[in-house]
Design a protein around this motif. Structure first.
Motif, mmCIF file in Angstrom:
data_model
loop_
_atom_site.group_PDB
_atom_site.id
_atom_site.type_symbol
_atom_site.label_atom_id
_atom_site.label_comp_id
_atom_site.label_asym_id
_atom_site.label_seq_id
_atom_site.Cartn_x
_atom_site.Cartn_y
_atom_site.Cartn_z
ATOM 1 N N PHE A 196 0.832 -1.201 0.000
ATOM 2 C CA PHE A 196 0.000 0.000 0.000
ATOM 3 C C PHE A 196 0.871 1.256 0.000
ATOM 4 O O PHE A 196 0.544 2.246 -0.641
ATOM 5 N N GLU A 197 1.979 1.206 0.697
ATOM 6 C CA GLU A 197 2.876 2.367 0.753
ATOM 7 C C GLU A 197 3.475 2.663 -0.620
ATOM 8 O O GLU A 197 3.548 3.820 -1.039
ATOM 9 N N ALA B 163 0.732 4.103 -2.723
ATOM 10 C CA ALA B 163 0.448 5.462 -2.250
ATOM 11 C C ALA B 163 1.484 6.441 -2.788
ATOM 12 O O ALA B 163 1.133 7.555 -3.226
ATOM 13 N N SER C 72 -2.146 8.948 0.636
ATOM 14 C CA SER C 72 -1.766 8.280 1.876
ATOM 15 C C SER C 72 -2.003 6.775 1.719
ATOM 16 O O SER C 72 -2.902 6.355 0.975
ATOM 17 N N PRO C 73 -1.214 5.952 2.421
ATOM 18 C CA PRO C 73 -1.446 4.507 2.378
ATOM 19 C C PRO C 73 -2.858 4.130 2.840
ATOM 20 O O PRO C 73 -3.432 3.168 2.343
ATOM 21 N N ASN C 74 -3.429 4.899 3.773
ATOM 22 C CA ASN C 74 -4.795 4.615 4.226
ATOM 23 C C ASN C 74 -5.810 4.809 3.110
ATOM 24 O O ASN C 74 -6.773 4.046 2.989
ATOM 25 N N THR C 75 -5.627 5.838 2.293
ATOM 26 C CA THR C 75 -6.528 6.068 1.151
ATOM 27 C C THR C 75 -6.431 4.917 0.168
ATOM 28 O O THR C 75 -7.444 4.407 -0.322
ATOM 29 N N ALA D 181 -5.399 1.840 0.806
ATOM 30 C CA ALA D 181 -5.976 0.645 1.433
ATOM 31 C C ALA D 181 -7.499 0.697 1.376
ATOM 32 O O ALA D 181 -8.159 -0.326 1.160
ATOM 33 N N GLY D 182 -8.072 1.884 1.545
ATOM 34 C CA GLY D 182 -9.525 2.039 1.447
ATOM 35 C C GLY D 182 -10.027 1.719 0.054
ATOM 36 O O GLY D 182 -11.047 1.035 -0.107
ATOM 37 N N ARG E 255 -9.905 -2.019 -0.301
ATOM 38 C CA ARG E 255 -10.961 -2.662 0.488
ATOM 39 C C ARG E 255 -12.325 -2.464 -0.182
ATOM 40 O O ARG E 255 -13.090 -3.414 -0.341
#
Length: 180
Positions: free
Chosen positions: A126-127, A130, A136-139, A141-142, A145
């Motif tokens: 993810f990093e 990203a 961001s890695p969270n975006t 990953a979202g 998902r």
């Protein structure tokens, strides 16, 4: 440049070419368009004076930029829209499950499709993804998902897992229920 100075480029090509073509397909290119972009990318890499600091990342970024630029042409866009139902080329060896999965993947929003292809078939973190998208890695990953959730809904409950050794999708018809 001498042949020895291009060995790094050859190694990246051998390791990443098929994954980059699939990624080009996820970006909306036909198979032949993705091959053209791949060739342009590696021609540019071969002519670089110095080896990039992070060669694989540089290659991926270069491929993505060229693919996005390639898509921007008006005639190509019109052709792509007319042929969108043939996003993946059919193979005589495809199972009905593979065809269903490819159809569902083609229907995902581009952002989710890109992340899924880069994560599963190109095995990026993810990093890394990203960094490629400046997110961001969270975006990322979202997006991954949510894309997988949409694939599950589209596939009407069939559970797909990846074979780690070869990276292919496998359908598992009935997953075991939770105990107790």
């Amino acid at each position: 440049m001498s042949g020895n100075s291009n060995i790094w480029c050859q190694k990246i090509y051998e390791a990443k070419a098929s994954g980059l073509i699939l990624y080009g397909r996820a970006l909306g290119l036909s198979h032949s368009e993705a091959e053209d972009v791949l060739q342009e990318t590696f021609l540019a890499l071969i002519h670089k004076e110095e080896i990039p600091k992070e060669p694989e990342y540089y290659c991926l970024r270069s491929f993505r930029n060229r693919a996005l630029n390639y898509r921007r042409g008006l005639w190509r866009r019109l052709k792509r829209e007319l042929e969108s139902h043939h996003w993946f080329e059919k193979s005589s060896t495809e199972s009905p499950h593979e065809r269903a999965a490819m159809k569902c993947l083609a229907e995902l929003p581009t952002e989710q499709r890109e992340v899924i292809v880069l994560k599963i078939w190109n095995q990026h973190t993810f990093e890394e993804i990203a960094n490629l998208f400046n997110l961001s890695p969270n975006t990322v990953a979202g997006r991954y998902r949510y894309g997988l959730q949409k694939l599950r809904v589209c596939l009407k409950g069939e559970n797909y897992e990846r074979l780690e050794s070869i990276g292919e999708g496998v359908a598992i018809m009935d997953s075991p229920s939770a105990l107790g």
